[in-house]
Design an enzyme around this catalytic site. Structure first.
Site, short mmCIF file in Angstrom:
data_model
loop_
_atom_site.label_atom_id
_atom_site.label_comp_id
_atom_site.label_asym_id
_atom_site.label_seq_id
_atom_site.Cartn_x
_atom_site.Cartn_y
_atom_site.Cartn_z
N ASP A 490 41.32 52.02 37.48
CA ASP A 490 42.20 52.13 36.25
C ASP A 490 43.49 52.85 36.55
OD1 ASP A 490 40.50 50.65 34.86
OD2 ASP A 490 39.42 52.43 33.97
N ASP A 800 34.13 47.86 29.74
CA ASP A 800 34.17 47.99 31.14
C ASP A 800 32.63 48.06 31.79
OD1 ASP A 800 36.85 48.17 31.84
OD2 ASP A 800 36.89 50.41 31.38
#
Length: 1081
Positions: A490, A800
């Site tokens: 990320d 996620d």
């Protein structure tokens, strides 16, 4: 949000996957060959796990399989969970059924008869009443108490400000209602480990042989002299058992501490009007808990208020079903996850008074798991064990034949056995000694400690990784990380600091500088901005009564926008009190925006906030400098798009805030509002802000370290592609502007639109993916894994979870990560820092390297000890290393050797070579070269001493018996010193300087020192037990010199080049595919 929307979310899809079956990863990992080749134990089928257990050669199953998944207990655990769930549902159904048969009121409502018990101290409601109400989901009992407000008053809780939260108040609540903990089964005691160490088949045989030898010795030679042979073996076995038990017990304590750390979830509660983080174990009845997507419900509670709140109750009910919560269904069960929306809840049940507490109390025992390396090492141990058993059997047969045919001689040259003349007792004693030697060879040859060395190094690494801000949830991830070839990271909070501030703002179509200068903002727009910022948020603002700094809570983006709103003069509490939220669409990582519908007196406003270009595309007008609403023309739209592009190019996160008035009469009724989708068209733009989130210091160096180590770093972010590009250039993920072209730089929707084959083709080249949804991340992971990559993925959001589960290593963020993300992960990065991810790679490589060091060391001892004893047995009919000496060598090799070598800290050298492939042989060509050189040297020197020792050592003047004792003692002493010095060589299999960093590993130095001290004690003081004699200082020097020669020999050996192709491939035979398929079936 509608139930259909929840069902379509990635969270919902993740819940529906058959995780045990491994979902889409099956085709990638299902490579059926050796039963010991399971590259991914994370979701391996039970049949494959059974296969390798059945194929392994095991002498002590309870010890060997201690830290592997207990398949029987796992099945029992699943059945127990199912029983508890069924029991809970049956009880609830039975209560409803019984009450249905009781008297019914005239209006048809049922009488509920909750327990009537006196109140406890200062509180006006008992634990029994609260437990009955929450377990039975009894809305009538709740209404009888005055609803959630009435219950809060009985619990002395302010629904807005929570409890006082001082020590006295918390203690009273714990005494009245219990703490949020549950009884845990005690870990195994030390004596349990002693018992398991005793269960080793070979040690049991040795103890029986020792007992027989003891009995015969005492009978034939008397108690004073006759107990030494049997007693020394028994004592040696006891020492092995105690040392093994102590080592295993210490490991278990480490795992116990790590398991407790895993369960210690941090949550937010409202106490004294402010949101504070506390441990889940410190939650008390009466606490007010804010909930948002991805959170775990920390205790049983009642909903105070919520917007589109939906829970996944599968952990309690076993049904994968999303349940909406509102005033009609206000009860929240502990252990469930928030699937959608947000809200506030009042805690009414904690710990053992909840069904989750009962469930956890029943299954708290950790059931272990195997790692791929552990499975492979069982294969290595099995192969070595079979060779060892064969050798031991050969030695037994040869020695027995020689003994009973009169070819085994005493020191004086007389045969030990004469048919018809030797007494039965003496013959049996001679046979027992031979049998004992054969069994001891098996003890040395079967490396029981080899698979356990993995557990030792993992336990050590996990403890050290905690200090490096990484909490390992799955053992296998620790070692798999060493094989990682790519990290999909990320951006926000991992590569950046997650410390956000608004640095640019466009309001009324022009740039405001500074961005919080309220004098440049029209009053109409300012009022609407206060409204939009203060109401369309999951954050909160706390203003201390006595003055002091304002406290803002929420996600970093929310905090930045709230701070900006406060700087513009917003009064958060006043804004919240003047309006009521009718309905909310929580921020969604797929749609990249969130909205609320709010009611003010006679008006309804719809406020939206989200990704600038997406919200801007929904706008048709804006408020100009005069406060008038004017259409967004092409020129103005182009100007704003250019502003967004410029801000993104400066690595700013761009957020747009917009609203629209809505007709009151069009708002759905209370029954229909849950399924109302807030209109998102014809919006009026209020502001576009640019939020700065600086890169973490040192992140560029960390990325470069990965590149040097052959690990490609890819950024996968939901941010604008230009923002992602700017950060990637700053971090070093993209080297230059020339790299910032497709497919190096790609948008999520572009990647999503490709076919599976196209995605596989471009996946390797992708460095940055912007505006990606969680599903795009999942598709990228699948494409990379199908290309043969070992993929590590970072994630923090609920959505996620599928990508974290699909990846070889899922890394959840400890600060920004939701509980759902953490539960789907393998490792939690406690400080959300990319540099910590790189440290995990170092530790993963260290685990693999340490195991290889230990294998090289152990195989050298195995090969040397076996060859020496076999050659001596076959040629001379006697062995220079007796049972007690071999047990001491085994202790050095197995337990002490593992402790010394498996706890080597990682070095920079590990990060300057390519990742180790999961299919690469454990014993590399370099290791074969090193161990063969050392083993041949040891065998040559010690066999020369065995056959020519008398002449070389000038022992001709000694008696025959004394000469043999001195010679054998020297062989034993030299052999031990060879292992001590070779332990240094094993530290650095492919480096010249084996002493580099040796003093940093105090445990290694301590163990080497302890081994030497114990060896001196054995030779000087325990000769009776070990059949040794004291040596002169000259012979001590000879022993040490023989050992020291292994150092220059190792240096010379490293100059010999080895082929790239593994030696095993030269001998391996290609099995027909058809046969492989049959083995798999």
């Amino acid at each position: 949000m509608s139930e259909e929307n929840v069902k379509g979310s990635p969270y919902r899809r993740h819940q529906n996957e058959d995780l045990e079956a491994g979902s889409s990863s099956k085709s990638i990992d299902d490579d059926c060959g050796s039963p010991f080749d399971i590259p991914r134990t994370k979701s391996a089928p039970i049949d494959r796990l059974k296969r390798w257990r059945q194929a392994a050669l095991v002498l002590n199953a309870s010890r060997r399989f201690r830290y592997t998944l207990d398949l029987k207990k796992e099945e029992e655990r699943k059945q127990l969970i199912a029983k508890i769930r069924t029991h809970a549902q049956v009880i609830r159904a039975a209560v409803l059924f019984q009450e249905a048969g009781k008297a019914v009121n005239g209006d048809g409502s049922l009488h509920r008869l909750p327990p009537t018990t006196p109140s406890l101290g200062e509180f006006d409601i008992s634990q029994e009443e609260l437990t009955f109400m929450s377990r039975e989901h009894d809305v009538t009992a709740l209404q009888n108490c005055g609803g959630v407000k009435g219950v809060s008053e009985k619990l002395k809780t302010n629904l807005d400000k929570g409890i006082d939260g001082d020590e006295v108040d918390l203690l009273k609540r714990k005494n009245a209602y219990g703490s949020n903990t549950y009884p845990r089964k005690k870990g195994r005691s030390f004596w349990r480990f002693v018992w398991e160490a005793c269960c080793d088949t070979t040690l049991i045989i040795l103890m029986v042989a020792a007992a027989a030898s003891l009995a015969l010795g005492i009978k034939t030679e008397g108690i004073k002299e006759g107990w030494y042979d049997g007693g020394s073996i028994a004592l040696a076995v006891i020492i092995v058992i105690v040392v093994t038990a102590v080592s295993d017990y210490k490991q278990s304590l480490q795992f116990q501490n790590l398991n407790e750390e895993k369960q210690n979830i941090q949550i937010e509660v409202v106490r004294g009007g402010r949101r504070i983080p506390v441990s889940i174990f410190d939650v008390v009845v009466g606490d007010v808990v804010p909930l948002k997507i991805g959170d775990q419900v920390p205790a049983d509670g009642i909903l105070i208020s919520g917007q589109s709140l939906a829970l996944d109750e599968s952990s309690m009910t076993g049904e994968s079903k999303i349940v909406h919560k509102d005033s009609k269904s206000p009860f929240l069960m502990s252990g469930c996850k928030v699937a959608d929306g947000y809200g506030m809840m009042l805690v009414v049940g904690v710990g053992i008074n909840t069904e989750w507490g009962l469930l956890m109390a029943s299954i708290t025992e950790d059931n272990g798991e195997e790692t791929p390396l552990q499975v492979r090492l069982n294969g290595v141990a099995t192969f070595i064990g079979i060779v060892g058993l064969t050798v031991a059997l050969l030695v037994l047969i040869v020695l027995m034949i020689r003994f009973f045919t009169g070819h085994t001689y005493n020191p004086d040259g007389s045969p030990q056995f004469k048919a018809g003349k030797t007494k039965v007792g003496k013959a049996v004693d001679g046979a027992i000694k031979i049998f004992t030697i054969a069994v001891t060879i098996v003890v040395v040859a079967v490396p029981e400690g080899l698979p356990l060395a993995v557990t030792l190094t993992l336990a050590y690494s996990m403890r050290k990784m905690m200090a490096d801000k990484a909490l390992v949830r799955r053992l296998s991830a620790c070692e798999t990380m060493g094989s990682a070839t790519t990290i999909c990271s990320d951006k926000t909070g991992t590569l950046t600091l997650n410390q956000m501030t608004v640095v640019e703002a466009y309001i009324s179509g022009k740039k405001i500088d500074p961005p919080d200068d309220s004098s440049e903002v029209p009053p109409t727009v300012l009022s609407l901005l206060h409204e939009g910022v203060g109401l369309n948020t999951t954050g909160s603002v706390f203003v201390p009564q006595g003055g002091g700094a304002v406290e803002i809570s929420g996600s970093p983006t929310e905090k930045a926008i709230l701070q900006w709103g406060l700087n513009l003069g917003m009064n958060f509490d006043a804004v919240r009190s003047e309006a009521s939220i009718i309905h909310a669409f929580p921020f969604n990582s797929e749609k990249k925006r969130g909205g609320v519908a709010v009611k003010l007196d006679s008006e309804v406003h719809l406020h939206w906030k989200g990704a600038a270009e997406i919200v801007l595309s929904c706008c048709t007008s804006f408020v100009d400098e005069n406060g008038s609403i004017v259409p967004l023309g092409d020129d103005k739209m182009s100007l704003l798009k250019e502003a967004i592009s410029n801000m993104a190019a400066s690595s700013l996160r761009c957020v747009a805030i917009a609203y629209r008035p809505y007709e009151v009469e069009k708002v759905p009724t209370e029954e229909e509002i849950d399924h109302w989708e807030i209109p998102e068209g014809d919006l009026i733009l209020l502001a576009i802000v640019g939020i700065k989130d600086p890169c973490r210091p040192g992140v560029r160096d960390a990325v470069q370290l990965c590149i040097d180590a052959g690990v490609k770093v890819r950024m996968v972010t939901g941010d604008n592609l230009q923002t992602a590009r700017a950060i990637a250039l700053e971090c070093g993920i993209l080297r230059s502007d020339a790299d910032a072209t497709e497919p190096n730089l790609i948008e999520g929707k572009r990647f999503r639109a490709m076919s599976d084959e196209e995605r596989k083709n471009v996946a390797d080249r992708i460095s940055v993916m912007g505006r990606s949804s969680p599903n795009d991340k999942l598709l990228l992971v699948q494409a990379l894994r199908s290309n043969g990559h070992v993929v590590a993925v970072t994630g923090d959001g609920t959505n996620d979870a599928p990508a974290l589960h699909e990846a070889d290593i899922g890394l959840a963020m400890g600060i920004a990560g939701t509980e759902v993300a953490k539960e789907s992960s393998d490792i939690i990065i406690l400080d959300d820092n990319f540099a910590s991810v790189v440290k995990v790679v170092r530790w993963g490589r260290s685990v693999y390297a340490n195991i290889q060091k230990f294998i090289q060391f152990q195989l050298t001892v195995n090969v040397a000890a076996l060859i020496i004893n076999v050659v001596a047995a076959v040629t001379a009919g006697d062995v220079p290393l007796n049972a007690v000496q071999l047990l001491w060598v085994n202790l050095i090799m197995d337990t002490l050797g593992a402790l010394a070598l498996a706890t080597e800290p990682p070095t920079d050298h590990l990060m300057h070579r390519e990742p180790v492939g999961r299919k690469e042989p454990l014993v590399t060509n370099i290791m074969w070269r090193n161990l063969l050189i050392q083993a041949l040297y040891q065998v040559s020197v010690l066999l020369v001493l065995n056959f020519r020792g008398k002449q070389i050592l000038h022992l001709d003047h000694e008696t025959s018996a004394r000469a043999i004792e001195v010679k054998n003692t020297l062989i034993f002493n030299a052999f031990v010193f060879c292992q001590v010095f070779n332990e240094f060589n094993a530290r650095k299999p492919d480096e010249m300087n084996v002493f580099k960093g040796v003093l940093k590993n105090r445990l290694f130095v301590s163990i080497v020192g302890l081994t030497v001290v114990l060896q001196v004690i054995i030779i000087f003081f325990l000769g009776k037990f070990t059949s040794t004699v004291r040596l002169s200082w000259q012979l001590w020097l000879v022993s040490i010199v023989i050992g020291v020669i292994s150092w220059p020999l190792a240096v010379l050996g490293k100059l010999i080049p080895v082929p790239e192709k593994p030696f095993s491939e030269y001998f391996s035979k290609k099995l027909p595919k058809r046969r492989n398929r049959q083995e798999c079936s």
